[in-house]
Design an enzyme around this catalytic site. Structure first.
Site, PDB file in Angstrom:
ATOM      1  CB  ILE A 137      43.941  39.626  42.451  1.00 36.82           C
ATOM      2  CG1 ILE A 137      43.001  38.891  41.480  1.00 36.82           C
ATOM      3  CG2 ILE A 137      43.341  39.709  43.834  1.00 36.82           C
ATOM      4  CD1 ILE A 137      42.769  37.430  41.857  1.00 36.82           C
ATOM      5  CB  SER A 138      41.737  43.388  38.600  1.00 36.45           C
ATOM      6  OG  SER A 138      42.937  43.946  38.124  1.00 36.45           O
ATOM      7  CG  HIS A 139      36.156  45.207  41.544  1.00 36.06           C
ATOM      8  ND1 HIS A 139      35.106  44.575  40.915  1.00 36.06           N
ATOM      9  CD2 HIS A 139      35.615  45.892  42.594  1.00 36.06           C
ATOM     10  CE1 HIS A 139      33.983  44.866  41.541  1.00 36.06           C
ATOM     11  NE2 HIS A 139      34.261  45.661  42.578  1.00 36.06           N
ATOM     12  CB  SER A 157      42.897  47.821  39.187  1.00 37.91           C
ATOM     13  OG  SER A 157      43.872  47.882  40.218  1.00 37.91           O
TER      14      SER A 157
END
Length: 291
Positions: A106-108, A291
């Site tokens: 799960i992206s930043h 990401s």
């Protein structure tokens, strides 16, 4: 609530309460921020958004203030903790990437915000490539009339579909498939396309699926370590403009559009330009995050 909940809550109780400095939301002060914020996820989300808004000011040259406001409002409405593995959901609002299994993340939050603000669908239709946990799709749903989200990993697609349905998102359709495959979508279908995975070039099928006047946002580079977030605007059926927003580092795109390394680091900006008719790239910020 994750396994760290009791320890974090105790640390918060032991700390002298006060205002949470926006600057504390930083990759080098994760623990400090975590024990400074309240237990309530909604309040943590509010603190995250305040910090994100300040960071996003650096992209103002390429992204309008109104677009940033719309992205922040959408992110404020999405419970990120529901998209994080339950054992670590207490870490949901930290400025970091989280592993969700099967070599996906799960992206930043900053990358989610950048994709959303640069894509800025203005109640149009969105294609979200790489559903993962469904978090980016949920954010885009707050800015769009309809979101089509496609995931190549079947298990992620199924769990994301179940999660989004359970949370009440009625304007998101989750599909299983290779979004980068040629002919996957009819031409000129979407107002906005956001891709949370990197490749050497933008897949031709995705460029074709963008409506004239539409915006596509994707990390592009010869390798993961040389990626730039690219904003592609389709000005007319045959003319595109692209802007390099900032260095980033994402998981690689898989399927037909996957990266095949070529060229040198000095050559890759021109390589990006060669895939987009007629327009010389411009550059943006110089910060970089995974990401």
């Amino acid at each position: 609530m994750g396994y760290l909940a009791e320890a974090i809550s105790a640390a918060r109780r032991a700390r002298t309460q006060g205002a949470v400095p926006v600057a504390l939301w930083h990759e080098t002060t994760l623990a400090e921020w975590l024990v400074s914020v309240p237990d309530a996820f909604a309040e943590q989300r509010s603190h995250m958004i305040a910090a994100l808004r300040k960071r996003m000011i650096g992209t103002m040259e390429a992204i309008s203030a109104d677009a940033i406001d719309r992205a922040m409002a959408a992110m404020m409405s999405v419970p990120r903790e529901c998209f994080i593995p339950p054992l670590i959901d207490d870490l949901a609002y930290l400025p970091m990437v989280h592993d969700i299994g099967l070599e996906q993340t799960i992206s930043h939050p900053e990358m989610v915000a950048l994709l959303a603000a640069a894509g800025d669908p203005k109640d149009g239709t969105v294609l979200d490539v790489g559903t993962g946990s469904g978090y980016q799709a949920a954010v885009m749903a707050g800015m769009a009339s309809h979101v089509t989200s496609m995931e190549i990993v079947k298990d992620h697609a199924r769990s994301a579909r179940e999660r989004l349905t359970g949370l009440g998102y009625s304007n998101i359709e989750v599909l299983i498939g290779d979004a980068g495959a040629t002919g996957q979508f009819p031409p000129e279908t979407f107002d906005t396309i956001v891709i949370a995975a990197g490749a050497a070039t933008i897949p031709e099928g995705l460029k074709a699926a963008l409506k004239p006047g539409g915006r596509l946002v994707m990390p592009i580079g010869r390798s993961q370590d040389e990626e730039q977030m690219v904003l592609l605007e389709r000005l007319s059926p045959d003319i595109y403009r692209h802007t390099l927003l900032r260095p980033v580092r994402f998981v690689p795109l898989t399927g037909e559009g996957m990266r095949h390394n070529s060229g040198t680091p000095e050559e890759w900006p021109a390589m990006i330009a060669s895939t987009l008719p007629g327009i010389t790239p411009s550059s943006g910020s110089e910060d970089s995050l995974d990401s």
